[in-house]
Design an enzyme around this catalytic site. Structure first.
Site, PDB file in Angstrom:
ATOM      1  N   GLY A 260       0.848  -1.185   0.000  1.00 16.64           N
ATOM      2  CA  GLY A 260       0.000   0.000   0.000  1.00 16.64           C
ATOM      3  C   GLY A 260       0.886   1.237   0.000  1.00 16.64           C
TER       4      GLY A 260
ATOM      5  N   VAL B 148       0.194  -3.356   6.499  1.00 20.07           N
ATOM      6  CA  VAL B 148      -0.949  -4.002   5.852  1.00 20.07           C
ATOM      7  C   VAL B 148      -2.241  -3.273   6.187  1.00 20.07           C
ATOM      8  CG1 VAL B 148       0.106  -6.275   5.695  1.00 20.07           C
ATOM      9  CG2 VAL B 148      -1.098  -5.621   7.785  1.00 20.07           C
ATOM     10  N   GLY B 149      -2.114  -1.999   6.531  1.00 24.53           N
ATOM     11  CA  GLY B 149      -3.309  -1.223   6.786  1.00 24.53           C
ATOM     12  C   GLY B 149      -3.364  -0.706   8.206  1.00 24.53           C
TER      13      GLY B 149
ATOM     14  N   HIS C 167       3.621  29.188 -18.389  1.00 24.85           N
ATOM     15  CA  HIS C 167       4.614  28.415 -19.133  1.00 24.85           C
ATOM     16  C   HIS C 167       5.995  28.775 -18.630  1.00 24.85           C
ATOM     17  CE1 HIS C 167       6.346  26.298 -22.544  1.00 24.85           C
ATOM     18  NE2 HIS C 167       7.206  27.293 -22.619  1.00 24.85           N
TER      19      HIS C 167
END
Ligand SMILES: Cc1cc2nc3c(=O)[nH]c(=O)nc-3n(C[C@H](O)[C@H](O)[C@H](O)COP(=O)(O)OP(=O)(O)OC[C@H]3O[C@@H](n4cnc5c(N)ncnc54)[C@H](O)[C@@H]3O)c2cc1C
Ligand SMILES: Cc1cc2nc3c(=O)[nH]c(=O)nc-3n(C[C@H](O)[C@H](O)[C@H](O)COP(=O)(O)OP(=O)(O)OC[C@H]3O[C@@H](n4cnc5c(N)ncnc54)[C@H](O)[C@@H]3O)c2cc1C
Lengths: 468, 465
Positions: B185, B271-272, B444
């Protein structure tokens, strides 16, 4: 066979106009006297200068920016030739890109100097002197601008010792002492490049501040930062002479408020006192195209000159000399020529200075609002109070938002800080919508980003910032 | 200890809690905030800020190392860069220290009373706090629960020893020689990339068949490419089993059932995160749940009158700026204002290399919602600024309704694109149409020009491709 449109000049105004017109189904040709397309911007302006600004910033950062992070490195070495090659490669891929766009959109390119013979007729004189005549329904003048020199002073630019921006992006060694005449955008950007690479830089400026038309607070803080970076800045100084000497050049100036003339010696002198519209050899007089009192092609609000079928855009007409202003005019004009209703909102054109930190602004400055008698309110937020800025050691600078006191409509935004040139766009989009500072302050901003400072300044404009 | 009564009590001083308390204080609401650790919560102490500081230092080190190896197109040569990681961490700690002190100062300035200790509900209007000097009882008309989230632990890889959470990874005193990251993740990738740049040999183990499963592959592909250029090995479709019996090696099972042994000095498990719904007396209340999160309505009200919940404890997206936006809103509601908040424009940023940004709906989400869409995508390889920065990887993509061109979502991937997210959010927030974006003049040369070009592309033609 006649074209619908012939564009003279392939800078950002010209090439964008050509591409857009072709996309809208018109038959288009472009005449360019330079060997490559892309004009000032891609060949000798925005792109090469930004390539050098980035590279020199990397060099400077490697030498000075990392010790605080625990990254230790011995003094980095510069290979200027290779750095210039990087710049040249960047320019090449950009100008090649324009050729590709022409091919893709079936635009005919003509190499040579374009001249308006009459409405509907353009001649192209090639390098070899051969002349070709082209017929067209419409002519677009997009011939851009050229270095202006110093008003009232005779300066001989040899692009080696006394240089314009064109020479300053191609020096073959780092000068010991570079004197920059004119502390505007181009002077400060290119001054920064050479200062980072090791030159001592002295800036001589006529006005009492740098970056002329910028918001007063911005230019004051900017000047302080540039001085802190080691630039010797002399404002209120009227340059009266620039001459070559045996081993370099010298610049003579007089204090504007009176006093004794001073002389500084330099290895290289950069003349960056502005640019002037470029119309030489275009045959405007013969064609009867009128210029205004500053030598710019005169146009109405639809880019039309006084001669039917002849239009003009970009640096050669009034307004800020900026690539994106030229581009937007190119798009609008192409739309008009195709029967649509193109227009440019001149009140919302952002401007960026690519120094470190960057400076970016859109809309009105505080001074302009005062002068116009507009009741306004101000919100400000410093990057020292922003988490991402701290995490990147980029806490210099601030965001300033100006809004109408009664309606809360945002009238101007000014940012000094790392990456200001990208951050300015959310304010630009907001102003294009006629949005309020509350709209800006209530938009969810990703954390942790430097842009949160824009939100906080807006919160400060309509009520109070959270993080200050 | 004397009881405190107040109009608003905030539990937890993370970005959700402290922002709501400051705003309430500014609006004249009599406010108390309780925090058991340091003000600033996960975000300032062990989350967003320290991770971004480490990422910045790692970027700088890596870039300089590339210069030393002669891998620098710009002609800059550096010699033998080294990293004194202890100093890097001290620098990072200095930043978080100053920021948390800053938050304490802001709370004070707004007239908010801070109580230090663990808070626990006695009933819906009363909270007890275990402070160093004894129990403090606080009675409040309104309470905001902002207790945040904590890392998820894997049963077969409990934290301790070699196995660390993001918090452990952010306070390592040495760069691990070999680092295994479990979970691809954004937190795992951000930290994994940073350590790879600092010199670790990084292996990422992911159960699914791709990295960053919340984003489409077009967006994640440039990151995958970069990972391989950095020498990071990514094991897709691989499930971790636990540490070997001697605790030295991470064991995993590949998709084909084969065992993988991954030698690692540290194993970072990302894992979270799970909401903190225990430890503050939820059992004394009658709060409806929404899965594992506290259920809230559009105004962040829970099922009990006078009790609000904000931030990670209320679910996805678990992001600091969502917590802050909720906090600001609830403070204003408590002060008597009518507020609501449109959740359609919450930007999400992955500070990977290159960075990924997403606001609003992706093409797939828009189609799944039954929309006919127009999509415009513009590559940075056709953007002048990106060329000058030697950062041509990536693109900006705009998703709009086909019928009226209303912008539904904006995504992008590229160096430094995190700062473009503000303009993306604003466009979605203001209900922009493609024409509005295409018609706004962009300076630009900037990367932001790619935004206008993507809108033009969706309308038919970009100018620069
Ligand atoms: C050093 C420097 C840095 C800059 N940096 C920036 C920046 O960061 N951002 C920004 O917005 N602007 C910047 N500018 C300004 C920008 O370059 C100009 O605003 C822009 O190029 C103007 O575009 P244009 O199309 O009007 O003209 P130009 O780009 O000047 O193009 C005109 C073209 O017309 C050709 N031409 C002229 N006469 C004829 C003829 N008779 N026949 C055929 N061809 C002809 C010329 O050769 C040229 O190629 C910079 C300028 C300089 C000098
Ligand atoms: C490594 C990492 C990187 C991250 N990067 C980002 C990022 O770049 N961008 C982003 O938007 N988000 C990021 N996040 C997520 C972000 O940190 C959270 O979304 C955010 O902190 C949630 O805020 P919160 O206020 O809900 O809770 P938290 O920040 O978790 O704060 C809750 C607070 O409540 C306190 N508390 C809990 N219970 C009690 C109690 N009973 N009594 C008193 N106090 C209590 C805790 O001590 C804590 O201080 C990251 C997270 C991690 C771990």
């Amino acid at each position: 066979m006649a074209y619908d449109v012939i564009v003279i000049g392939s800078g950002p105004g010209g090439y964008v106009c050509a591409v857009k017109a072709a996309q809208l189904g018109l038959k288009v040709a472009v005449v360019e006297k330079r060997a490559t397309y892309g004009g000032t911007c891609l060949n000798i302006g925005c792109i090469p200068s930004k390539a050098l600004l980035h590279a020199s910033e990397m060099f400077h950062h490697a030498a000075h920016g990392m010790d605080a992070l625990g990254v230790e490195v011995s003094a980095p070495k510069l290979n200027l030739e290779k750095m210039m090659a990087h710049k040249d490669a960047t320019v090449k891929s950009n100008v090649d890109g324009v050729s590709f766009l022409f091919k893709k959109n079936k635009i005919d390119g003509f190499q040579g100097t374009g001249k308006i013979v009459a409405a509907g007729k353009v001649s192209v004189t090639g390098e070899d002197g051969k002349v070709q005549e082209l017929e067209t329904k419409n002519i677009v003048i997009a011939t851009g601008s050229d270095v202006a020199g110093i008003p009232g002073v005779n300066v001989e630019i040899d692009e080696k010792v006394i240089v314009s921006s064109t020479g300053a992006i191609a020096l073959d060694k780092v000068p010991q002492h570079l004197v920059v005449v004119g502390g505007g955008v181009i002077g400060m950007e290119l001054g920064s490049v050479w200062s980072r690479l090791g030159a001592k830089v002295t800036v001589v400026e006529y006005l009492d501040k740098l970056l002329g038309g910028m918001d007063g607070e911005v230019s004051k803080q900017f000047q302080r930062m540039m001085a802190k970076q080691g630039m010797d800045i002399r404002t209120d100084a009227k340059v009266s002479g620039v001459e070559k000497t045996a081993n370099g050049a010298k610049v003579t100036y007089e204090p504007v408020k009176g006093g004794e003339a001073q002389t500084v010696e330099a290895d290289v002198v950069l003349i960056s006192t502005g640019r002037k519209p470029y119309t030489a050899g275009l045959g405007l007089e013969e064609a009867g195209v009128a210029l205004d009192n500053r030598g710019r092609v005169e146009i109405d609000s639809h880019f039309k000159t006084n001669v039917a079928g002849i239009y003009a855009i970009g640096d050669v007409v009034k307004g800020p000399m900026l690539a994106h202003k030229a581009e937007d005019e190119g798009v609008a004009l192409a739309e008009i020529l195709a029967g649509q209703h193109g227009h440019v909102n001149y009140d919302v054109i952002p401007g960026v200075v690519y120094t470190q930190p960057e400076v970016a602004s859109v809309g009105k400055t505080e001074e302009e609002l005062k002068a116009a008698g507009v009741a306004y309110k101000v919100g400000k937020f410093p990057f020292t109070a922003n988490g991402r800025a701290r995490a990147m050691l980029a806490t210099d600078g601030f965001v300033k938002i100006l809004a109408d006191k009664e309606t809360d409509r945002v009238l101007g935004g000014h940012i000094v800080g790392f990456g200001a040139g990208e951050m300015i766009h959310e304010i630009t989009v907001l102003m294009e919508f006629g949005g309020s500072s509350e709209d800006l302050g209530r938009t969810c901003h990703a954390h942790p980003t430097m842009s949160e400072a824009v939100k906080e300044a807006a919160l400060g404009t309509f009520f109070k910032p959270i993080h200050m | 200890m004397k009881e405190i009564t107040c109009k608003l009590l905030v539990i937890g001083a993370g970005p959700g809690g402290y922002v709501s308390a400051i705003r309430a204080g500014q609006l004249g609401v009599d406010t108390v905030i309780v925090e058991m650790a340091k003000p600033g919560g996960t975000c300032l102490n062990i989350g967003c800020i320290p991770s971004k500081a480490l990422i910045h230092a790692a970027d700088d080190f890596h870039r300089t190392a590339a210069m030393a190896a002669g891998r620098n197109a710009m002609g800059i040569r550096a010699e033998n860069p080294t990293i004194d990681f202890g100093r890097t961490i001290a620098w990072k700690d200095g930043i978080t220290g100053r920021l948390t002190m800053g938050v304490a100062g802001l709370l004070k300035k707004a007239g908010v009373k801070m109580v230090v200790g663990r808070a626990r509900f006695r009933d819906g209007k009363t909270v007890e706090v275990e402070t160093e000097t004894g129990q403090q009882v606080i009675r409040a008309e309104n309470v905001i629960i902002a207790t945040g989230s904590a890392p998820v632990e894997l049963p077969m890889l409990p934290f301790g020893g070699k196995v660390i959470s993001s918090t452990g990874a952010l306070s390592l005193t040495q760069v691990p020689e070999k680092l295994a990251v479990v979970g691809a993740g954004y937190i795992g990738l951000e930290l994994g990339i940073a350590f790879a740049k600092l010199g670790s040999k990084v292996t990422i183990v992911e159960a699914l068949d791709r990295i960053l499963p919340l984003y489409d592959t077009q967006l994640t592909q440039p990151v995958a490419k970069r990972l391989s250029a950095l020498g990071v090995e990514v094991l897709h479709g691989t499930k971790v089993k636990g540490m070997s019996s001697n605790g030295e090696t991470l064991l995993a099972e590949a998709a084909d059932g084969e065992e993988r042994r991954i030698v690692a000095d540290k194993v970072l498990v990302t894992v979270g995160r799970k909401p903190v719904i225990e430890g503050w007396g939820r059992e004394e209340l009658e709060l409806d749940m929404d899965g594992r999160y506290l259920r809230i309505d559009d105004q962040c009200r829970t099922s009990m009158r006078g009790i609000y919940a904000i931030g990670d404890v209320t679910g996805e997206p678990m992001l600091a700026h969502r917590a802050m936006a909720q906090g600001e809103m609830v403070a204003e509601i408590v002060s008597g204002k009518r507020r609501s908040w449109d959740k359609g424009a919450i930007p999400a940023v992955c500070f990977t290399d290159p960075e990924i940004v997403s606001v609003g709906l992706s093409p797939d989400e828009a189609r799944a919602a039954g929309r006919e869409v127009k999509i415009g995508q513009f590559p940075f390889s056709a953007n002048g600024r990106a060329m000058t920065l030697s950062a041509e990887e990536g693109f900006v993509r705009v998703v709009a309704r086909a019928d009226n061109h209303l912008v539904l979502g904006i995504q992008g991937v590229g160096a430094g694109i995190s700062e473009l997210s503000a303009a993306f959010s604003l466009a979605v927030e203001m209900g922009a149409r493609l024409e509005d974006i295409a018609g706004t003049i962009h300076a630009h040369p900037t990367q932001s020009e790619a935004f206008a070009e993507a809108a033009l592309k969706a309308l038919g033609h970009a100018l620069h491709v």
